[in-house]
Motif scaffolding. Sequence first.
Motif, PDB file in Angstrom:
ATOM      1  N   UNK A   1       0.797  -1.214   0.000  1.00  0.00           N
ATOM      2  CA  UNK A   1       0.000   0.000   0.000  1.00  0.00           C
ATOM      3  C   UNK A   1       0.836   1.274   0.000  1.00  0.00           C
ATOM      4  N   UNK A   2       2.086   1.182   0.431  1.00  0.00           N
ATOM      5  CA  UNK A   2       2.929   2.385   0.422  1.00  0.00           C
ATOM      6  C   UNK A   2       3.109   2.904  -0.996  1.00  0.00           C
ATOM      7  N   UNK A   3       2.901   2.038  -1.991  1.00  0.00           N
ATOM      8  CA  UNK A   3       3.030   2.445  -3.386  1.00  0.00           C
ATOM      9  C   UNK A   3       1.738   3.078  -3.910  1.00  0.00           C
ATOM     10  N   UNK A   4       0.691   3.050  -3.115  1.00  0.00           N
ATOM     11  CA  UNK A   4      -0.601   3.604  -3.531  1.00  0.00           C
ATOM     12  C   UNK A   4      -1.247   4.308  -2.337  1.00  0.00           C
ATOM     13  N   UNK A   5      -0.898   5.583  -2.121  1.00  0.00           N
ATOM     14  CA  UNK A   5      -1.406   6.309  -0.942  1.00  0.00           C
ATOM     15  C   UNK A   5      -2.926   6.317  -0.823  1.00  0.00           C
ATOM     16  N   UNK A   6      -3.654   6.381  -1.951  1.00  0.00           N
ATOM     17  CA  UNK A   6      -5.121   6.384  -1.889  1.00  0.00           C
ATOM     18  C   UNK A   6      -5.636   5.072  -1.301  1.00  0.00           C
ATOM     19  N   UNK A   7      -5.005   3.972  -1.691  1.00  0.00           N
ATOM     20  CA  UNK A   7      -5.414   2.666  -1.170  1.00  0.00           C
ATOM     21  C   UNK A   7      -5.030   2.553   0.308  1.00  0.00           C
ATOM     22  N   UNK A   8      -3.881   3.101   0.662  1.00  0.00           N
ATOM     23  CA  UNK A   8      -3.464   3.103   2.067  1.00  0.00           C
ATOM     24  C   UNK A   8      -4.475   3.852   2.926  1.00  0.00           C
ATOM     25  N   UNK A   9      -4.963   4.978   2.428  1.00  0.00           N
ATOM     26  CA  UNK A   9      -5.972   5.747   3.175  1.00  0.00           C
ATOM     27  C   UNK A   9      -7.276   4.958   3.293  1.00  0.00           C
TER      28      UNK A   9
END
Length: 197
Positions: free
Chosen positions: A120-128
């Motif tokens: 998820x660190x590669x996709x901040x929107x998904x991390x949120x």
Amino acid sequence: MHLAPLPDRIGHVGGIESLTLDERRYYFGFDYRSDVVVSPLIDDPGAMAAFASEYMRQTTGKHDVAYWEELVASGAEESSLAGDDADRTFSSEELRGGLPEPGTHLLYLLGAATEWDTWFTEAPDVQRAYTGLGFDDDDSEFLDRCLEAVGKHGARARPAEFAVASFHLAEAAERAPGNWGTLFGLLAEGIASKALG
């Protein structure tokens, strides 16, 4: 035929498992103690036995091809991972159908092939979306919970769960080692088409 081992998965103690994709049987080595696949998918029983003899071990040590041939034959008939042969039988059409059901053997194999990681660190929107759903780094059930929510309510009604599940599965499928993309690349295609649809 010489098959390259998977990176960092040489010398594992394990046995032989198999699955069927589009009516073709593929064999693979599996380390039951670590829950990890330790070979590429191999569609020839003799090649699987030769691979295992060179790169795998049993608790009693290294064994010759003839020894492994018996285990390969057994791996076609029964599984220590799946109780029902239907659970280890797949079709391209089924895999391209979108998100898999939670708790399936397919998901178990994907985890065993990729040693689940969180990307998820590669996709901040998904991390949120992930943290917004109340999940933390130690939540091992998040994928099943997201798949259950999407399966029950639909992707449009549960966009955060869909974003988390589809991203995680697509990333895992893309990072599948060796030729495991033969199986999981089809899953990634299905997820992508569902996201676009």
